[in-house]
Scaffold this motif. Sequence first.
Motif, PDB file in Angstrom:
ATOM      1  N   PRO A  73      59.022  31.518   1.754  1.00  0.00           N
ATOM      2  CA  PRO A  73      59.151  31.155   2.756  1.00  0.00           C
ATOM      3  C   PRO A  73      59.287  29.472   3.832  1.00  0.00           C
ATOM      4  O   PRO A  73      59.600  29.660   4.839  1.00  0.00           O
ATOM      5  CB  PRO A  73      57.839  31.593   3.665  1.00  0.00           C
ATOM      6  CG  PRO A  73      57.255  33.229   2.303  1.00  0.00           C
ATOM      7  CD  PRO A  73      57.927  32.115   1.811  1.00  0.00           C
ATOM      8  N   CYS A 120      59.991  41.338  14.661  1.00  0.00           N
ATOM      9  CA  CYS A 120      59.254  41.673  13.408  1.00  0.00           C
ATOM     10  C   CYS A 120      58.000  42.036  13.837  1.00  0.00           C
ATOM     11  O   CYS A 120      57.875  43.024  12.316  1.00  0.00           O
ATOM     12  CB  CYS A 120      59.428  39.841  12.610  1.00  0.00           C
ATOM     13  SG  CYS A 120      58.915  39.583  11.438  1.00  0.00           S
ATOM     14  N   ALA A 161      65.295  36.906   7.993  1.00  0.00           N
ATOM     15  CA  ALA A 161      64.475  36.026   7.318  1.00  0.00           C
ATOM     16  C   ALA A 161      63.233  36.261   6.501  1.00  0.00           C
ATOM     17  O   ALA A 161      63.318  36.216   5.556  1.00  0.00           O
ATOM     18  CB  ALA A 161      63.246  35.869   8.610  1.00  0.00           C
ATOM     19  N   ARG A 162      63.463  37.323   6.045  1.00  0.00           N
ATOM     20  CA  ARG A 162      63.854  38.779   4.534  1.00  0.00           C
ATOM     21  C   ARG A 162      64.216  38.492   3.683  1.00  0.00           C
ATOM     22  O   ARG A 162      63.898  37.996   2.775  1.00  0.00           O
ATOM     23  CB  ARG A 162      63.269  39.960   4.908  1.00  0.00           C
ATOM     24  CG  ARG A 162      62.456  40.822   5.806  1.00  0.00           C
ATOM     25  CD  ARG A 162      61.966  41.950   6.420  1.00  0.00           C
ATOM     26  NE  ARG A 162      61.433  42.592   7.133  1.00  0.00           N
ATOM     27  CZ  ARG A 162      61.399  42.992   8.437  1.00  0.00           C
ATOM     28  NH1 ARG A 162      62.811  43.193   9.315  1.00  0.00           N
ATOM     29  NH2 ARG A 162      60.649  43.479   9.288  1.00  0.00           N
ATOM     30  N   SER A 169      63.461  34.632   2.874  1.00  0.00           N
ATOM     31  CA  SER A 169      62.410  34.367   2.475  1.00  0.00           C
ATOM     32  C   SER A 169      61.842  34.729   1.172  1.00  0.00           C
ATOM     33  O   SER A 169      61.311  34.347  -0.011  1.00  0.00           O
ATOM     34  CB  SER A 169      61.015  34.749   3.274  1.00  0.00           C
ATOM     35  OG  SER A 169      61.083  34.125   4.492  1.00  0.00           O
ATOM     36  N   HIS A 213      59.707  37.148  -0.120  1.00  0.00           N
ATOM     37  CA  HIS A 213      58.415  37.053   0.054  1.00  0.00           C
ATOM     38  C   HIS A 213      58.178  38.717   0.278  1.00  0.00           C
ATOM     39  O   HIS A 213      58.749  39.248   1.235  1.00  0.00           O
ATOM     40  CB  HIS A 213      57.675  36.203  -0.310  1.00  0.00           C
ATOM     41  CG  HIS A 213      57.281  36.152   1.657  1.00  0.00           C
ATOM     42  ND1 HIS A 213      56.309  36.446   2.192  1.00  0.00           N
ATOM     43  CD2 HIS A 213      58.425  35.950   2.114  1.00  0.00           C
ATOM     44  CE1 HIS A 213      56.023  35.713   3.068  1.00  0.00           C
ATOM     45  NE2 HIS A 213      57.335  36.001   3.787  1.00  0.00           N
ATOM     46  N   PRO A 215      57.334  37.613   7.496  1.00  0.00           N
ATOM     47  CA  PRO A 215      58.264  36.437   7.952  1.00  0.00           C
ATOM     48  C   PRO A 215      58.376  36.004   9.132  1.00  0.00           C
ATOM     49  O   PRO A 215      59.763  36.377   9.852  1.00  0.00           O
ATOM     50  CB  PRO A 215      59.407  36.097   6.625  1.00  0.00           C
ATOM     51  CG  PRO A 215      60.242  37.518   7.172  1.00  0.00           C
ATOM     52  CD  PRO A 215      58.879  38.462   7.378  1.00  0.00           C
ATOM     53  N   ALA A 218      59.741  32.465  10.658  1.00  0.00           N
ATOM     54  CA  ALA A 218      61.517  31.940   9.824  1.00  0.00           C
ATOM     55  C   ALA A 218      62.244  33.528  10.718  1.00  0.00           C
ATOM     56  O   ALA A 218      62.997  33.618  11.402  1.00  0.00           O
ATOM     57  CB  ALA A 218      61.339  33.047   8.411  1.00  0.00           C
ATOM     58  N   SER A 219      61.390  34.606  10.822  1.00  0.00           N
ATOM     59  CA  SER A 219      62.519  35.517  12.361  1.00  0.00           C
ATOM     60  C   SER A 219      62.626  34.376  13.242  1.00  0.00           C
ATOM     61  O   SER A 219      63.482  34.795  14.056  1.00  0.00           O
ATOM     62  CB  SER A 219      61.223  36.734  12.398  1.00  0.00           C
ATOM     63  OG  SER A 219      60.877  37.288  11.081  1.00  0.00           O
TER      64      SER A 219
END
Length: 352
Positions: free
Chosen positions: A33, A103, A291-292, A295, A297, A301, A304-305
């Motif tokens: 991330p 998100c 973002a997912r 990332s 993981h 996120p 990141a989103s």
Amino acid sequence: MSRPSPLDPLRSAPTGTLWWRHGKLSLLLLRAPLLAAGILLLALLMASVASLMLGSAGLGPWDAFKAAFGHGEFATVFVVQELRLPRLLAGIATGAAFSLAGCLMQTLAGNRLATPGIIGIDNGATAFAVASVVGMGISLAPPVMALSGAVIATALAFGLSGGIGTRGYRFLVAGIGVGALFGAGTQLMLARVSIDAANSAYPWTVGSLNARDADSLTWLGLTLLIGVPIALWLGRGLNTLRFTDRVATGLGQPVSRVRLITLWLSVVLTAAAVAVAGPVGMVALVGPEIARYLSRHKGVPLLASALAGALVMVLADLAGRTLLSPLEIPVGIVMAVVGSPYLLWILLRSPR
């Protein structure tokens, strides 16, 4: 025994993490991330420079950078500070707000399709904002009206679906119905007012970053300044929402409180973004997915989103300004063209 330097990585850190410790303070970060946020931030900076450079009056990167701080020729400073920089700031802020709200809402409902645009929050905020713009006997500012509409739409969607803990497609169907109701109300208001009033409300119906209201943008900036730290603080609790309520409670999380704060934060972020740009709900669908993917993981996120949403919005606005220049395509239409095929792909693909 010598004390480890605070700048040295600890050999006992789990694989795929960064562990920093200084005295009694300790910080454990996941590499993926963190790397994703760095990549998105760098891409956002590059897109921002391109947004200031490109247009009907092309500028070099150095000229655009100087003009953003008020240095250079008068015409160049005017183009950058009065026309392009406000749009850029509006794009970054609205994209981050929409994507972060998406998100949060997806995590709350446990469904990747449960974004504010699809479950009717965008339409509720838009209907009330349009009511204030076209003068339907209401004198409140668009941000206040948008928040009121978002709250009412959310209450209806969750009430019809069975409450705040509801998950699955029943919640989506209720939200779609509520959104359609508010969308029809918006069209009815526009049909009953003069052409001039309808034109002034047009940006709130399709989504646009052109000539945005400075006060609404200021309110959105303050909302992000408060909302992003709250979202990051909720991160651990949001991770436990993937489990059953009993498991999450056993892990020490106040499930009801986490859900309530998450819901209200999503509503406020969406309303503030709609008050600036109108309903550009596809950002809330595309941003978290980017973002997912980066990332890689199983957590939520959030940061990141927000960065991915800002990047997507800036690129969509840049494409709308330059692809068919001098004709300008509103950012909402660009995002609909980009996001609709992706939405169909999510609906039609076989689940893993």
